[in-house]
Design a protein around this motif. Structure first.
Motif, PDB file in Angstrom:
ATOM      1  N   PHE A 270     145.425  82.005  12.753  1.00 43.20           N
ATOM      2  CA  PHE A 270     145.134  82.065  11.325  1.00 43.20           C
ATOM      3  C   PHE A 270     146.269  81.431  10.534  1.00 43.20           C
ATOM      4  O   PHE A 270     147.448  81.691  10.786  1.00 43.20           O
TER       5      PHE A 270
ATOM      6  N   CYS B  17     143.692  79.286   4.019  1.00 39.79           N
ATOM      7  CA  CYS B  17     142.595  80.221   3.701  1.00 39.79           C
ATOM      8  C   CYS B  17     142.125  80.071   2.257  1.00 39.79           C
ATOM      9  O   CYS B  17     142.929  80.027   1.328  1.00 39.79           O
ATOM     10  N   GLU B  18     140.805  79.991   2.087  1.00 36.12           N
ATOM     11  CA  GLU B  18     140.194  79.864   0.747  1.00 36.12           C
ATOM     12  C   GLU B  18     139.685  81.193   0.221  1.00 36.12           C
ATOM     13  O   GLU B  18     139.029  81.263  -0.808  1.00 36.12           O
ATOM     14  N   HIS B  19     139.880  82.241   0.971  1.00 34.02           N
ATOM     15  CA  HIS B  19     139.494  83.595   0.565  1.00 34.02           C
ATOM     16  C   HIS B  19     138.011  83.719   0.267  1.00 34.02           C
ATOM     17  O   HIS B  19     137.593  84.405  -0.662  1.00 34.02           O
ATOM     18  N   SER B  20     137.231  83.057   1.066  1.00 38.57           N
ATOM     19  CA  SER B  20     135.782  83.151   0.902  1.00 38.57           C
ATOM     20  C   SER B  20     135.265  84.504   1.364  1.00 38.57           C
ATOM     21  O   SER B  20     134.210  84.953   0.925  1.00 38.57           O
ATOM     22  N   GLY B  21     135.991  85.151   2.257  1.00 38.63           N
ATOM     23  CA  GLY B  21     135.573  86.453   2.760  1.00 38.63           C
ATOM     24  C   GLY B  21     134.572  86.399   3.889  1.00 38.63           C
ATOM     25  O   GLY B  21     134.109  87.439   4.345  1.00 38.63           O
ATOM     26  N   ASN B  22     134.233  85.212   4.351  1.00 37.16           N
ATOM     27  CA  ASN B  22     133.240  85.102   5.430  1.00 37.16           C
ATOM     28  C   ASN B  22     133.668  85.868   6.682  1.00 37.16           C
ATOM     29  O   ASN B  22     132.830  86.432   7.385  1.00 37.16           O
ATOM     30  N   CYS B  23     134.954  85.883   6.941  1.00 40.54           N
ATOM     31  CA  CYS B  23     135.433  86.532   8.172  1.00 40.54           C
ATOM     32  C   CYS B  23     135.253  88.045   8.095  1.00 40.54           C
ATOM     33  O   CYS B  23     134.631  88.646   8.980  1.00 40.54           O
TER      34      CYS B  23
ATOM     35  N   CYS C 116     133.939  80.106   9.015  1.00 39.23           N
ATOM     36  CA  CYS C 116     135.093  79.952   8.114  1.00 39.23           C
ATOM     37  C   CYS C 116     135.051  78.545   7.510  1.00 39.23           C
ATOM     38  O   CYS C 116     135.090  77.555   8.244  1.00 39.23           O
ATOM     39  N   PRO C 117     134.987  78.437   6.175  1.00 37.63           N
ATOM     40  CA  PRO C 117     134.794  77.120   5.558  1.00 37.63           C
ATOM     41  C   PRO C 117     136.057  76.267   5.491  1.00 37.63           C
ATOM     42  O   PRO C 117     135.974  75.057   5.289  1.00 37.63           O
ATOM     43  N   SER C 118     137.198  76.866   5.645  1.00 36.09           N
ATOM     44  CA  SER C 118     138.453  76.135   5.399  1.00 36.09           C
ATOM     45  C   SER C 118     139.133  75.616   6.652  1.00 36.09           C
ATOM     46  O   SER C 118     139.979  74.720   6.570  1.00 36.09           O
TER      47      SER C 118
ATOM     48  N   ALA D 270     140.960  77.757   8.299  1.00 36.57           N
ATOM     49  CA  ALA D 270     142.127  78.650   8.402  1.00 36.57           C
ATOM     50  C   ALA D 270     142.081  79.492   9.664  1.00 36.57           C
ATOM     51  O   ALA D 270     143.120  79.941  10.143  1.00 36.57           O
ATOM     52  N   LEU D 271     140.871  79.726  10.167  1.00 38.96           N
ATOM     53  CA  LEU D 271     140.715  80.466  11.420  1.00 38.96           C
ATOM     54  C   LEU D 271     140.347  79.490  12.531  1.00 38.96           C
ATOM     55  O   LEU D 271     139.458  78.647  12.367  1.00 38.96           O
TER      56      LEU D 271
HETATM   57  S1  SF4 Z   1     136.506  82.924   6.372  1.00 34.97           S
HETATM   58 FE1  SF4 Z   1     138.279  81.571   6.516  1.00 34.97          FE
HETATM   59  S2  SF4 Z   1     138.641  80.872   4.417  1.00 34.97           S
HETATM   60 FE2  SF4 Z   1     137.297  82.670   4.309  1.00 34.97          FE
HETATM   61  S3  SF4 Z   1     138.683  84.406   4.003  1.00 34.97           S
HETATM   62 FE3  SF4 Z   1     138.323  84.226   6.204  1.00 34.97          FE
HETATM   63  S4  SF4 Z   1     140.008  82.931   6.926  1.00 34.97           S
HETATM   64 FE4  SF4 Z   1     139.923  82.675   4.727  1.00 34.97          FE
END
Ligand code: SF4
Length: 83
Positions: free
Chosen positions: A23, A28-34, A67-69, A71-72
Motif C-alpha cells: 500500500f 491513495c485517492e480515498h475512494s473507500g473501495n477497499c 482500487c482505482p488509484s 495504491a494497493l
Molecule cells: S481502494 Fe485504493 S484508492 Fe480507494 S481508499 Fe482503498 S487504497 Fe485508497
C-alpha cells in the motif's frame, strides 16, 4: 512490479500467508473501495489496517483489483513452498 520496485516507490508491505499486499498512502485517492469491498481485510480502525490472511487470496485480489488509484498492489506467493 516486483517487490523491490514497490518498496522503492514507497509502498509498505503487509505480509500474508499466500499473498502479500502493498500500500502506498501517497497514491491513495480515498475512494473507500477497499474498506467497502471487504472490511475484514481492510479496516482503518485497526493496526495493521490490512490483514491479507483475513480472507482467501482470491478475495484479496478481487478487492484490490477495484482500487482505482493503484495504491494497493499484491504479489502472490505461487511456487513458494512455505507450508
Ligand atoms: S481502494 Fe485504493 S484508492 Fe480507494 S481508499 Fe482503498 S487504497 Fe485508497
Amino acid at each position: 512490479m516486483t517487490e523491490a520496485e514497490l518498496l522503492e516507490k514507497g509502498y509498505r508491505k503487509y505480509l500474508g500467508k499466500d499473498i502479500d499486499v502493498y500500500f502506498n498512502t501517497q497514491i491513495c485517492e480515498h475512494s473507500g473501495n477497499c474498506v467497502q469491498g471487504n472490511g475484514e481485510i481492510f479496516n482503518l480502525d485497526r493496526k495493521p489496517w490490512i490483514l491479507p490472511d483475513n480472507a482467501s487470496k482470491e478475495e484479496v485480489m478481487r478487492v484490490i483489483d477495484t482500487c482505482p488509484s493503484g495504491a494497493l498492489q499484491y504479489i502472490q506467493k505461487e511456487g513458494q513452498k512455505n507450508d
